[in-house]
Motif scaffolding. Structure first.
Motif, PDB file in Angstrom:
ATOM      1  N   ALA A  99     -14.331 -50.325 -30.206  1.00  0.00           N
ATOM      2  CA  ALA A  99     -14.653 -50.703 -31.636  1.00  0.00           C
ATOM      3  C   ALA A  99     -13.892 -51.976 -31.970  1.00  0.00           C
ATOM      4  CB  ALA A  99     -13.711 -49.711 -32.747  1.00  0.00           C
ATOM      5  N   VAL A 100     -12.877 -52.386 -31.381  1.00  0.00           N
ATOM      6  CA  VAL A 100     -12.264 -54.024 -31.388  1.00  0.00           C
ATOM      7  C   VAL A 100     -13.123 -54.972 -30.963  1.00  0.00           C
ATOM      8  CG1 VAL A 100     -10.216 -55.183 -30.720  1.00  0.00           C
ATOM      9  CG2 VAL A 100      -9.918 -52.574 -31.386  1.00  0.00           C
ATOM     10  N   ALA A 165      -7.756 -50.344 -33.328  1.00  0.00           N
ATOM     11  CA  ALA A 165      -9.331 -49.886 -33.058  1.00  0.00           C
ATOM     12  C   ALA A 165      -9.662 -49.321 -34.334  1.00  0.00           C
ATOM     13  CB  ALA A 165      -9.192 -49.110 -31.840  1.00  0.00           C
ATOM     14  N   LEU A 166      -8.812 -48.455 -34.898  1.00  0.00           N
ATOM     15  CA  LEU A 166      -9.349 -47.656 -36.099  1.00  0.00           C
ATOM     16  C   LEU A 166      -9.848 -48.437 -37.428  1.00  0.00           C
ATOM     17  CD1 LEU A 166      -7.090 -44.330 -36.074  1.00  0.00           C
ATOM     18  CD2 LEU A 166      -9.680 -44.445 -35.816  1.00  0.00           C
ATOM     19  N   ASP A 167      -8.742 -49.757 -37.254  1.00  0.00           N
ATOM     20  CA  ASP A 167      -9.030 -50.417 -38.381  1.00  0.00           C
ATOM     21  C   ASP A 167     -10.306 -51.131 -38.122  1.00  0.00           C
ATOM     22  OD1 ASP A 167      -7.963 -52.244 -40.871  1.00  0.00           O
ATOM     23  OD2 ASP A 167      -8.491 -53.792 -39.338  1.00  0.00           O
ATOM     24  N   CYS A 168     -10.745 -51.797 -37.099  1.00  0.00           N
ATOM     25  CA  CYS A 168     -11.705 -52.412 -36.830  1.00  0.00           C
ATOM     26  C   CYS A 168     -13.164 -51.409 -36.770  1.00  0.00           C
ATOM     27  CB  CYS A 168     -11.887 -52.784 -35.230  1.00  0.00           C
ATOM     28  SG  CYS A 168     -10.620 -54.114 -35.035  1.00  0.00           S
ATOM     29  N   ALA A 169     -12.925 -50.197 -36.246  1.00  0.00           N
ATOM     30  CA  ALA A 169     -13.952 -49.467 -36.626  1.00  0.00           C
ATOM     31  C   ALA A 169     -14.305 -49.029 -38.170  1.00  0.00           C
ATOM     32  CB  ALA A 169     -13.648 -48.060 -35.869  1.00  0.00           C
ATOM     33  N   ALA A 173     -18.014 -49.764 -40.107  1.00  0.00           N
ATOM     34  CA  ALA A 173     -18.680 -48.964 -40.893  1.00  0.00           C
ATOM     35  C   ALA A 173     -18.925 -49.419 -42.207  1.00  0.00           C
ATOM     36  CB  ALA A 173     -17.911 -47.491 -40.868  1.00  0.00           C
ATOM     37  N   GLU A 174     -17.903 -49.892 -42.873  1.00  0.00           N
ATOM     38  CA  GLU A 174     -18.050 -50.539 -44.260  1.00  0.00           C
ATOM     39  C   GLU A 174     -19.164 -51.385 -44.193  1.00  0.00           C
ATOM     40  OE1 GLU A 174     -13.440 -49.612 -45.937  1.00  0.00           O
ATOM     41  OE2 GLU A 174     -13.995 -51.415 -45.006  1.00  0.00           O
ATOM     42  N   THR A 175     -19.087 -52.452 -43.049  1.00  0.00           N
ATOM     43  CA  THR A 175     -20.186 -53.328 -43.203  1.00  0.00           C
ATOM     44  C   THR A 175     -21.655 -53.037 -43.251  1.00  0.00           C
ATOM     45  OG1 THR A 175     -18.606 -55.037 -42.098  1.00  0.00           O
ATOM     46  CG2 THR A 175     -20.771 -55.634 -41.858  1.00  0.00           C
ATOM     47  N   LEU A 176     -21.746 -51.742 -42.369  1.00  0.00           N
ATOM     48  CA  LEU A 176     -23.076 -51.310 -42.165  1.00  0.00           C
ATOM     49  C   LEU A 176     -23.568 -50.314 -43.234  1.00  0.00           C
ATOM     50  CD1 LEU A 176     -23.009 -50.806 -38.533  1.00  0.00           C
ATOM     51  CD2 LEU A 176     -24.390 -52.324 -39.699  1.00  0.00           C
ATOM     52  N   GLY A 177     -22.475 -50.069 -44.402  1.00  0.00           N
ATOM     53  CA  GLY A 177     -22.858 -49.299 -45.467  1.00  0.00           C
ATOM     54  C   GLY A 177     -22.365 -47.870 -45.339  1.00  0.00           C
ATOM     55  N   HIS A 178     -21.588 -47.560 -44.317  1.00  0.00           N
ATOM     56  CA  HIS A 178     -21.202 -46.074 -43.911  1.00  0.00           C
ATOM     57  C   HIS A 178     -19.762 -45.876 -44.696  1.00  0.00           C
ATOM     58  CE1 HIS A 178     -24.449 -45.778 -41.178  1.00  0.00           C
ATOM     59  NE2 HIS A 178     -24.050 -46.753 -40.640  1.00  0.00           N
ATOM     60  N   GLN A 179     -19.609 -44.741 -44.973  1.00  0.00           N
ATOM     61  CA  GLN A 179     -18.413 -44.303 -45.508  1.00  0.00           C
ATOM     62  C   GLN A 179     -17.518 -43.454 -44.630  1.00  0.00           C
ATOM     63  OE1 GLN A 179     -17.379 -45.100 -48.837  1.00  0.00           O
ATOM     64  NE2 GLN A 179     -19.318 -46.140 -48.920  1.00  0.00           N
ATOM     65  N   PRO A 180     -16.564 -44.268 -43.897  1.00  0.00           N
ATOM     66  CA  PRO A 180     -15.827 -43.789 -42.888  1.00  0.00           C
ATOM     67  C   PRO A 180     -14.577 -42.904 -43.004  1.00  0.00           C
ATOM     68  CG  PRO A 180     -15.164 -45.902 -42.961  1.00  0.00           C
ATOM     69  CD  PRO A 180     -16.174 -45.704 -44.099  1.00  0.00           C
ATOM     70  N   ASP A 181     -14.602 -41.898 -44.007  1.00  0.00           N
ATOM     71  CA  ASP A 181     -13.639 -41.241 -44.664  1.00  0.00           C
ATOM     72  C   ASP A 181     -12.408 -40.647 -43.700  1.00  0.00           C
ATOM     73  OD1 ASP A 181     -14.349 -42.144 -47.244  1.00  0.00           O
ATOM     74  OD2 ASP A 181     -15.317 -40.091 -47.537  1.00  0.00           O
ATOM     75  N   ARG A 182     -13.186 -40.022 -42.623  1.00  0.00           N
ATOM     76  CA  ARG A 182     -12.351 -39.450 -41.713  1.00  0.00           C
ATOM     77  C   ARG A 182     -11.451 -40.456 -40.973  1.00  0.00           C
ATOM     78  NH1 ARG A 182     -14.635 -36.355 -36.160  1.00  0.00           N
ATOM     79  NH2 ARG A 182     -12.600 -35.370 -35.510  1.00  0.00           N
ATOM     80  N   TRP A 183     -12.124 -41.617 -40.656  1.00  0.00           N
ATOM     81  CA  TRP A 183     -11.432 -42.577 -39.694  1.00  0.00           C
ATOM     82  C   TRP A 183     -10.250 -43.300 -40.799  1.00  0.00           C
ATOM     83  CZ3 TRP A 183     -16.136 -45.591 -37.625  1.00  0.00           C
ATOM     84  CH2 TRP A 183     -17.171 -44.668 -36.855  1.00  0.00           C
ATOM     85  N   THR A 184     -10.617 -43.673 -41.727  1.00  0.00           N
ATOM     86  CA  THR A 184      -9.696 -44.013 -42.785  1.00  0.00           C
ATOM     87  C   THR A 184      -8.566 -43.269 -43.069  1.00  0.00           C
ATOM     88  OG1 THR A 184     -11.428 -45.345 -44.105  1.00  0.00           O
ATOM     89  CG2 THR A 184      -9.266 -44.923 -44.958  1.00  0.00           C
ATOM     90  N   ARG A 185      -8.735 -42.016 -42.947  1.00  0.00           N
ATOM     91  CA  ARG A 185      -7.542 -40.847 -43.000  1.00  0.00           C
ATOM     92  C   ARG A 185      -6.853 -40.717 -42.055  1.00  0.00           C
ATOM     93  NH1 ARG A 185      -6.055 -35.931 -45.556  1.00  0.00           N
ATOM     94  NH2 ARG A 185      -5.039 -34.552 -44.080  1.00  0.00           N
ATOM     95  N   VAL A 334      -5.248 -57.561 -39.026  1.00  0.00           N
ATOM     96  CA  VAL A 334      -5.158 -55.707 -39.111  1.00  0.00           C
ATOM     97  C   VAL A 334      -4.824 -55.488 -40.485  1.00  0.00           C
ATOM     98  CG1 VAL A 334      -4.660 -53.821 -38.376  1.00  0.00           C
ATOM     99  CG2 VAL A 334      -4.682 -55.454 -36.837  1.00  0.00           C
ATOM    100  N   ARG A 335      -5.401 -54.560 -41.449  1.00  0.00           N
ATOM    101  CA  ARG A 335      -5.057 -54.337 -42.828  1.00  0.00           C
ATOM    102  C   ARG A 335      -4.143 -53.315 -42.950  1.00  0.00           C
ATOM    103  NH1 ARG A 335     -11.275 -53.249 -44.639  1.00  0.00           N
ATOM    104  NH2 ARG A 335     -11.349 -52.575 -42.756  1.00  0.00           N
ATOM    105  N   GLN A 336      -3.270 -53.364 -43.733  1.00  0.00           N
ATOM    106  CA  GLN A 336      -2.237 -52.265 -43.814  1.00  0.00           C
ATOM    107  C   GLN A 336      -2.541 -51.305 -45.007  1.00  0.00           C
ATOM    108  OE1 GLN A 336       0.996 -52.838 -41.510  1.00  0.00           O
ATOM    109  NE2 GLN A 336      -0.975 -53.928 -40.853  1.00  0.00           N
ATOM    110  N   ARG A 337      -3.320 -50.486 -44.364  1.00  0.00           N
ATOM    111  CA  ARG A 337      -3.767 -49.610 -45.356  1.00  0.00           C
ATOM    112  C   ARG A 337      -2.632 -48.697 -46.009  1.00  0.00           C
ATOM    113  NH1 ARG A 337      -9.030 -49.563 -44.444  1.00  0.00           N
ATOM    114  NH2 ARG A 337      -9.878 -50.511 -42.486  1.00  0.00           N
ATOM    115  N   GLU A 338      -2.809 -48.298 -47.412  1.00  0.00           N
ATOM    116  CA  GLU A 338      -1.908 -47.574 -48.084  1.00  0.00           C
ATOM    117  C   GLU A 338      -1.712 -46.248 -47.654  1.00  0.00           C
ATOM    118  OE1 GLU A 338      -1.214 -46.051 -52.658  1.00  0.00           O
ATOM    119  OE2 GLU A 338      -3.108 -47.377 -51.954  1.00  0.00           O
TER     120      GLU A 338
END
Length: 344
Positions: A99-100, A165-169, A173-185, A334-338
């Motif tokens: 993913a990176v 890698a999860l951040d990049c993934a 996904a978001e760029t391609l219009g997918h909702q990667p909820d599992r990966w975000t969690r 790398v985004r520091q997700r909440e």
């Protein structure tokens, strides 16, 4: 072409990219050195350097190799020798790193078709990697491929790299219009483990990667990241030579030093990062490649090899410091997700 004044010129970086390209096999694989082993992680790092230095076709051939060698479950073997699988087991970090690389190549080239073509590979890989996550947020490091038995240990370096890698993934996904909820969690829970329960990982080893990788991967930044780097600086940094790979050995290595450069750059410590990149130019070969390391107690290069991934790490460090390619912030940004999944 990246250039860091007084350290490495654009012409020198271009020569390093060409040296990496010369090591690529007809299959697209980027082995450690000609005739050496290929692993899925270092292969991707070398491909990233090809993207930066203008070898887009060669980089895409490398990603083509990754696409073709991925197994149906989304994994890759730990080690190849040519086309032969030497170690069939699965390393979660090795599998995540696709993913990176894919996100980096997209940032550098803006190639939408490439991103779409690689999506199924990334999707399968990251879904597999998420099965390695423990209830405490940390990721198990490996699996026996034949029995599907997972090894429960969660390594600091591997988990920090998976965080990146999860951040990049998620970005892919978001760029391609997918909702990667599992990966975000998964990313959020892993980030919480680093922030609040770092003792869930195996204790830091004597290897420098366990020191700086939580910063490099983006799990620890700001004052916490700065403090972490300060804690063991004198243990690993050898003035004018680079950083030790292992704390108790008189051995500096180019790849680890370059990765620390990237970590310092991500913290905004550009001055020391530049000094460190300058300190390892003694490893540069006239053909543009870099020797893996130096035993500074006796002045001997060891191992006696010019590793593809060492050259790649130098290129990525130069790109970050010079802000040259559109992918130069792949480690810095790398985004520091909440964190929203506390105490689980």
């Amino acid at each position: 072409m990246p250039a860091v004044p007084g350290v490495v010129s654009a012409e020198q970086v271009a020569a390093t990219g060409a040296a990496i390209a010369r090591m690529q096999t007809d299959s697209g694989a980027l082995p450690w050195f000609p005739g050496g082993k290929t692993d899925p992680w270092d292969h991707i790092e070398s491909a990233m350097a090809l993207s930066v230095t203008g070898f887009a076709d060669e980089a895409e051939a490398a990603y083509g190799w990754s696409r073709r060698t991925q197994r149906p479950d989304g994994s890759w073997p730990i080690e190849f020798r040519g086309d032969v699988v030497v170690d069939a087991n699965t390393d979660s970090n090795f599998c995540a790193y696709i993913a990176v690389g894919v996100w980096h190549h997209y940032l550098v080239t803006g190639d939408d078709a490439f991103l779409s073509a690689m999506w199924p590979t990334v999707d399968r890989a990251i879904d597999l990697v998420c099965t390695f996550q423990r209830p405490d947020g940390a990721f198990r490091w490996a699996q026996d491929h034949s029995t599907r038995t997972m090894f429960d240990e969660a390594q600091l370096t591997g988990n920090a790299s998976i965080f990146h890698a999860l951040d990049c993934a998620v970005s892919i996904a978001e760029t391609l219009g997918h909702q990667p909820d599992r990966w975000t969690r998964a990313h959020a829970v892993l980030g919480e483990a680093f922030a609040r329960r770092i003792d869930v990982f195996e204790p830091p080893s004597q290897h420098s990667m366990d020191w700086y990788y939580p910063v490099l991967g983006g799990a620890l930044r700001g004052d916490v990241g700065t403090h972490r780097i300060a804690e063991r600086w004198s243990e690993f940094v050898v003035a004018g030579k680079g950083i030790r790979c292992v704390s108790h050995r008189p051995w500096v290595t180019g790849a680890e030093t370059s990765e620390l450069v990237l970590a310092l750059d991500a913290l905004g410590d550009v001055e020391r990062a530049t000094e460190l990149l300058a300190s390892i130019q003694h490893l540069r070969d006239p053909d543009g490649s870099y020797w893996t390391g130096l035993v500074f107690s006796d002045g001997k290069r060891w191992p006696v090899e010019k590793s593809c991934w060492t050259s790649a790490a130098v290129v990525l460090a130069a790109d970050a410091l010079s802000r040259t390619s559109s992918g130069n912030g792949i480690f810095r940004d790398v985004r520091q997700r909440e964190v929203t999944y506390s105490n689980r």
